[in-house]
Design an enzyme around this catalytic site. Structure first.
Site, short mmCIF file in Angstrom:
data_model
loop_
_atom_site.label_atom_id
_atom_site.label_comp_id
_atom_site.label_asym_id
_atom_site.label_seq_id
_atom_site.Cartn_x
_atom_site.Cartn_y
_atom_site.Cartn_z
CG ASP A 28 68.28 -5.60 -32.08
OD1 ASP A 28 68.54 -5.47 -33.29
OD2 ASP A 28 68.62 -6.59 -31.42
CG HIS A 45 66.52 0.00 -41.23
ND1 HIS A 45 66.78 -0.54 -39.99
CD2 HIS A 45 67.40 -0.59 -42.08
CE1 HIS A 45 67.79 -1.41 -40.09
NE2 HIS A 45 68.17 -1.46 -41.35
CG LEU A 139 62.82 14.16 -24.65
CD1 LEU A 139 61.99 13.05 -24.00
CD2 LEU A 139 62.98 13.81 -26.13
C1 FPP Z 1 68.62 -2.23 -35.52
O1 FPP Z 1 67.83 -3.23 -36.12
C2 FPP Z 1 68.32 -0.91 -36.07
C3 FPP Z 1 69.21 -0.06 -36.65
C4 FPP Z 1 70.63 -0.38 -36.82
C5 FPP Z 1 68.80 1.24 -37.20
C6 FPP Z 1 67.80 2.02 -36.40
C7 FPP Z 1 67.02 2.88 -37.32
C8 FPP Z 1 65.74 3.25 -37.17
C9 FPP Z 1 64.92 2.89 -36.00
C10 FPP Z 1 65.09 4.02 -38.26
C11 FPP Z 1 64.58 5.36 -37.88
C12 FPP Z 1 65.55 6.31 -37.40
C13 FPP Z 1 66.66 6.82 -37.99
C14 FPP Z 1 67.34 7.98 -37.40
C15 FPP Z 1 67.27 6.31 -39.21
P1 FPP Z 1 68.57 -4.37 -36.95
O2 FPP Z 1 68.72 -3.91 -38.34
O3 FPP Z 1 69.86 -4.71 -36.27
O4 FPP Z 1 67.56 -5.55 -36.86
P2 FPP Z 1 67.92 -7.11 -36.77
O5 FPP Z 1 68.59 -7.32 -35.43
O6 FPP Z 1 66.59 -7.76 -36.87
O7 FPP Z 1 68.83 -7.42 -37.91
#
Ligand code: FPP
Length: 254
Positions: A28, A45, A139
């Site tokens: 997050d 991301h 893993l």
């Molecule tokens: C949450 O942060 C993150 C996500 C919903 C996406 C996770 C994606 C990655 C870590 C990118 C790499 C991997 C892949 C497979 C795509 P948020 O957007 O909710 O952040 P915020 O809480 O600050 O809004």
């Protein structure tokens, strides 16, 4: 150009104590991190990909056997169409670009989630990665994509009901063990350690069944700043915790 990440065991690994067998991570804080740098959410991301790869390498070094990561939830469809499109396309790209590297590290890629709505091209990419890496056993990387804990429980209930209707199962036979055997990946053990970055302390519908007795760590860093050393810190803290699973020990000396 895909940025290289230090491969497992290419550097020093500190002694860590007993490792959790299954670590789950709620990655997050991507969007907030990006906005704090004056960048669009999608840049968060993109930066999160390096954190993910570094964390996988660190998990291997620590002896973790299963790593589940929350990449896209059943609720994430509520985001703007542009962000959803980006996340679908980016998941596909990451899976394709990192497949060989993960394979060379001995990682078995697995998908957990619901098929409906998930882009067909993403499912295809997941299946290619699953097929290529199916013989690896260093893993298991469980990519939770279009995943929701309640959806998984509801889907298990649906499968059980249809088996009852067909006469394959009797209602009296439905124990916790039977129920768990109808989850998406029934061979994967329960979560030992759940980590959430970005300072929020919520489950957000992640692995609800599997986290019943998970130890929880809420890390005050956005995901793009998380690295293997942070994972090791949480593993070291986990090693010092006492897990009782509902039991109790009276420590007062008689
Ligand atoms: C949450 O942060 C993150 C996500 C919903 C996406 C996770 C994606 C990655 C870590 C990118 C790499 C991997 C892949 C497979 C795509 P948020 O957007 O909710 O952040 P915020 O809480 O600050 O809004």
């Amino acid at each position: 150009m895909t940025e290289k990440v230090r491969a497992p065991f290419a550097g020093l690994v500190p002694p860590l104590g007993p490792s959790p067998q299954h670590v789950a991570i709620i990655m997050d804080g991507n969007g907030r991190w990006a906005n704090s740098q004056g960048l669009p959410r999608t840049a968060g991301h993109e930066a999160g990909e390096i954190s993910l790869m570094d964390t996988i390498a660190g998990a291997i070094e620590a002896g973790v056997r299963y790593l589940s990561v929350y990449a896209f939830s059943t609720e994430n469809w509520r985001r703007s169409p542009a962000e959803v499109r980006f996340l679908m396309g980016y998941s596909r790209k990451v899976l394709r670009a990192r497949r060989d590297e993960l394979d060379s590290w001995g990682v078995r890629v697995r998908w957990s989630g619901r098929r409906p709505k998930l882009w067909t091209s993403v499912i295809r990419e997941l299946e290619v990665a699953e097929e290529q890496t199916k013989h690896n056993h260093t893993l298991d990387l469980i990519m939770c994509l279009n995943y929701g804990g309640r959806a998984e429980i509801a889907d298990a209930a649906t499968k059980i009901v249809s088996r009852v209707v067909k006469g394959e199962l009797k209602p009296g036979q439905i124990s916790e063990k039977t129920f768990a055997s109808h989850l998406y990946l029934p061979d994967v053990p329960e979560v030992d350690l759940l980590i959430r970055t970005s300072g929020e302390s919520r489950f957000s519908n992640f692995l609800l069944w599997q986290c019943a007795y998970a130890e929880m760590s809420f890390v005050d860093l956005p995901w793009p700043q998380f690295r293997r050393e942070h994972l090791w810190d949480e593993i070291a803290a986990y090693a010092g915790r006492e897990r009782r699973f509902g039991g109790a020990v009276d420590k007062v000396r008689q």
